[in-house]
Design an enzyme around this catalytic site. Structure first.
Site, mmCIF file in Angstrom:
data_model
loop_
_atom_site.group_PDB
_atom_site.id
_atom_site.type_symbol
_atom_site.label_atom_id
_atom_site.label_comp_id
_atom_site.label_asym_id
_atom_site.label_seq_id
_atom_site.Cartn_x
_atom_site.Cartn_y
_atom_site.Cartn_z
ATOM 1 N N GLU A 1 5.599 -58.097 16.883
ATOM 2 C CA GLU A 1 6.131 -56.740 16.836
ATOM 3 C C GLU A 1 7.651 -56.779 16.802
ATOM 4 O OE1 GLU A 1 5.439 -52.525 19.122
ATOM 5 O OE2 GLU A 1 4.944 -54.357 20.158
ATOM 6 N N GLU B 1 13.954 -49.493 32.141
ATOM 7 C CA GLU B 1 14.070 -50.209 33.415
ATOM 8 C C GLU B 1 13.432 -51.599 33.315
ATOM 9 O OE1 GLU B 1 13.140 -47.019 33.040
ATOM 10 O OE2 GLU B 1 14.979 -46.160 33.852
ATOM 11 N N GLN C 1 -4.023 -49.955 19.114
ATOM 12 C CA GLN C 1 -3.860 -50.928 20.195
ATOM 13 C C GLN C 1 -4.399 -50.348 21.496
ATOM 14 O OE1 GLN C 1 -0.120 -53.337 20.569
ATOM 15 N NE2 GLN C 1 0.249 -52.014 22.308
#
Lengths: 380, 399
Positions: B237, B369, B119
């Site tokens: 995914e 985060e 990827q």
């Protein structure tokens, strides 16, 4: 039969139905008024839940007035009652008495008591000697004496859930040959009940002193320990479901608040310090939900060791609900500290729940023994 | 040999019979893996919900776990391990966006593992803010010229193919100027350099693209629709998660339990309590993952699926932090920092290696985060934070 975590449409409808009924007849204002009354609950409303809505006997066999659907359904009801802080003997009748009676070996005894509890016409509670949420015969504080025909109980019981209002007291007592379970009419001579002033005003307790109180044997010494162990595991799992309900309600209230409260020219929920704490509240809530419903499914279907599943549920749900309700106060700011704000009611419920049927620390210790001390690597 | 009747949606019994036939004819123990996976593909078992002729049988997706389970029980590999990125992330996108000719060219060698995929999304200047990436794709006749630098590309050095996001229009806001391509890694102008990480190994790569040509047939989706195509990839995914529950006490917490059993001399009440608390969290996470799995098979995506990566990665990290503590002075040792070490999971200092590797879990695939932002904004519907680049042409965004 559904597999674990397969929440069906019918379960969702049940949840919605109970939630709507609570919203209409036991909203926060009603709860606040009811919790200030002497009895601490509205007997007429309780009976409507049992008879009109008909949700107290979902885990009880059909021939005993129930619906025979299983513990997961019952847990959903208890969760929603917990979410709305419904005042009434949820702990004594729904979490303890109905599971205990359902576990009794004698059909006639079950048939005598369960229909009244399921319809909401009568209420009950169960006094089980326990330590750290575990059945503990060493902590028995009541003795049973028989004159050959009738039994009489003497002793003292502390922290009895819903003890000052229950119609029937199911009490474990020591007999010459072991521990047996008895039924005592709460109005009978020799029963002295003292209402306690509880930190959580929506959940009542009493001290009960028995002096030669007339008692009826409902479960013999041979079966009683198993019944009590099973009852405690079931009650613990149900209390965890109630904690899940309370946690979800506080999460929802907090999200609504931080989405509408404007400071510095924007809704405070846009700030990462707030947003990330909200995300952590969701995470805590979802872990608790998984553990609580795993326990309900495991006890219903026998797919996991009930004591492990129940302790896991209670340990996780206690910490989650406490942390979520404390976070709710923090994120509501000054309003979270007022008497008028809802978070204070849930903090008090979360605190009481976490100290009932074994604290988080006690269940953690039990899991340490079972999962760590006694753990053995799988044989390959 | 059983075959599924054309025009009839195969049921579980049919899938099972076809799978058993393939496995009988190609015993996993004695069949080269590419042959085994090739036969599996030809029988339509790689993705049973794909069309016939493309590794599928037009069957319901809910039957895929059955096929995977039969393969596993026969001693064969989990299909995704044969071509991690290809199987989990790329295949669904090929099915949706490639022409039938291109799809049939690509899918079989993907399924057998003969052509691995990587990827090419992240860049040195575009990590969490992926949509801000700078790699350019410029029209050149019937194709495109790609120039830029990509990073964090696992398997790029072994891959024949890559999925690639590049900027085709710098004059519109960042999400709208991206286009999705597939790239033959053997094309001139592609340079792969290993990137050594803190474990000493070079599991990832940097990829440099210098005027690399690719034909327009290797564009997936419309020009400017790359963000949408990429998100469908990321969705795959997330849903390519396992088909079964992991066992209680397996995975990272299993390492901690085993270490605890091996090191009675290091036991203390504090370490016992810490281990118990980690065990409880691991159980709650395991059950939540199972709940997400059941919800997914019922076609429901609840909040539980959004939190499992975040919770699992932080938990894994904390478990190995605990393990290092439990090891005591032995935890100060490492067997090798060789870039050629076979993996980060074995050897005499496996715990130390896993401890180091676990630092990546809360960064890769979305930092903790960012994931908390995503949970806050997409699941809890909290207001978005202010973004300085919102609505501004990419060209004018400070960088």
């Amino acid at each position: 039969m559904t597999q674990e975590f397969e929440f069906t449409e019918e379960m969702k409808e049940l949840r919605e139905m109970v939630r709507e009924f609570c919203a209409e007849f036991s909203d926060e204002q009603t709860v606040r008024q009811t919790m200030e009354t002497e009895a601490g609950y509205d007997a007429a409303l309780w009976q409507r839940f049992g008879s009109e809505l008909g949700v107290f006997g979902l885990a009880v066999a059909e021939e005993l007035g129930g619906a025979g659907l299983g513990l997961v359904h019952h847990a959903i009801v208890v969760e929603e009652l917990g979410a709305a802080l419904v005042c009434g003997p949820v702990l004594g009748t729904l979490c303890l008495a109905i599971p205990a009676l359902s576990a009794l070996p004698e059909e006639t005894i079950r048939a005598e008591y369960l229909p009244g509890l399921v319809s909401g016409e009568t209420t009950a509670t169960v006094a089980i000697p326990q330590r750290a949420g575990e059945y503990s015969p060493d902590d028995l504080s009541v003795d049973a004496v028989s004159d050959g025909e009738a039994f009489a109980l003497s002793g003292r019981l502390d922290y009895v859930a819903d003890g000052s209002t229950a119609d029937v007291l199911f009490i474990a007592a020591r007999t010459p040959t072991g521990v047996a379970l008895f039924a005592v009419d709460s109005e009978s001579t020799g029963v002295e009940r003292t209402r306690l002033f509880t930190l959580d005003q929506t959940r009542r307790q009493a001290t009960i002193v028995l002096q030669n109180a007339a008692a009826r044997l409902i479960c013999a010494e041979t079966e009683t320990p198993d019944v009590l162990v099973q009852t405690l595991a079931t009650a613990t799992a149900l209390l965890a479901a109630s904690q899940v309900g309370g946690g979800q309600r506080m999460l929802d209230a907090t999200i609504a608040h931080v989405s509408s409260r404007i400071q510095f020219g924007q809704a405070i929920g846009a700030f990462q310090a707030i947003k990330h704490r909200c995300a952590n509240m969701l995470i805590a809530e979802e872990q608790a939900r998984s553990a609580a419903y795993h326990a309900a499914w495991a006890i219903q279907d026998g797919t996991d060791e009930p004591l492990i599943a129940a302790s896991l549920a209670k340990a996780v749900a206690s910490e989650s609900f406490l942390w979520i309700s404390r976070s709710a106060i923090q994120l509501h700011g000054g309003m979270g500290f007022t008497w008028e704000g809802a978070p204070q009611l849930y903090l008090k419920r979360a605190t009481a729940d976490s100290l009932t049927l074994g604290t988080a620390a006690e269940h953690t210790e039990r899991l340490a023994r079972v999962a760590i001390d006694e753990w053995e690597p799988a044989l390959v | 040999m059983t075959t599924a009747e054309v025009g009839v949606v195969p049921d579980a019994a049919t899938i099972e019979q076809i799978a058993r036939d393939v496995l009988a004819e190609h015993p996993p123990a004695s069949t080269p893996i590419t042959h085994l996976m090739g036969a599996w593909y030809d029988a339509g078992l790689t993705w049973v919900y794909f069309p016939r002729g493309f590794g599928g049988l037009d069957a319901p997706r809910s039957l895929q776990p059955l096929a995977n389970r039969l393969m596993r029980e026969a001693g064969g590999p989990e299909p995704r391990t044969v071509n991690t990125i290809g199987y989990g992330i790329v295949a669904g996108t090929i099915r949706r966006y490639a022409t039938p000719e291109l799809a049939s060219r690509l899918l079989r060698p993907l399924a057998t593992g003969e052509e691995k995929w990587c990827q090419l999304f992240s860049e040195p200047g575009a990590g969490s803010d992926l949509a801000g990436l700078t790699t350019r794709a410029v029209r050149d006749g019937d194709g495109w010229r790609i120039t830029g630098q990509k990073v964090w590309n696992s398997l790029a050095h072994q891959s024949r193919w890559a999925i690639l996001l590049a900027r085709t229009d710098p004059d519109v806001p960042k999400h709208k100027g991206l286009t999705y391509f597939i790239l033959d890694m053997q094309t001139p102008g592609v340079t792969v350099r290993p990137l050594r990480q803190l474990t000493g190994r070079a599991q990832f790569n940097e990829v440099f693209l210098d005027e690399v040509y690719l034909p327009d047939t290797q564009r997936f989706g419309d020009v400017g629709a790359g963000w949408i195509v990429a998100n469908s990839t990321l969705g795959d995914e997330r849903t390519s998660l396992g088909d079964r529950v992991s066992a209680r006490g397996s995975g990272a917490i299993g390492d901690a339990l085993a270490l605890w059993a091996e090191k009675p001399e290091n036991h203390s009440p504090i370490l016992r309590e810490q281990l118990t608390r980690l065990w409880i969290r691991a159980e709650a996470h395991r059950l939540t993952s199972d709940r997400a799995r059941v919800a997914a098979t019922m076609g429901v995506q609840g909040p539980e699926s959004a939190i499992t990566k975040l919770v699992g990665s932080e938990l894994t990290q904390q478990i190995y932090e605990y393990c290092i503590e439990l090891l005591g002075p032995e935890g100060t040792l490492i067997d090798t920092y060789s870039p050629e070490a076979p993996d980060d999971e074995s050897g005499p200092t496996a715990i130390q290696r896993k401890y180091l590797r676990s630092r990546a879990t809360t960064i890769e695939g979305g930092t903790s985060e960012i994931l908390r932002n995503v949970i806050g904004e997409r699941v809890l519907k909290l207001p978005q934070e202010l973004r300085a680049d919102k609505g501004i042409p990419w060209r004018d965004v400070p960088r």
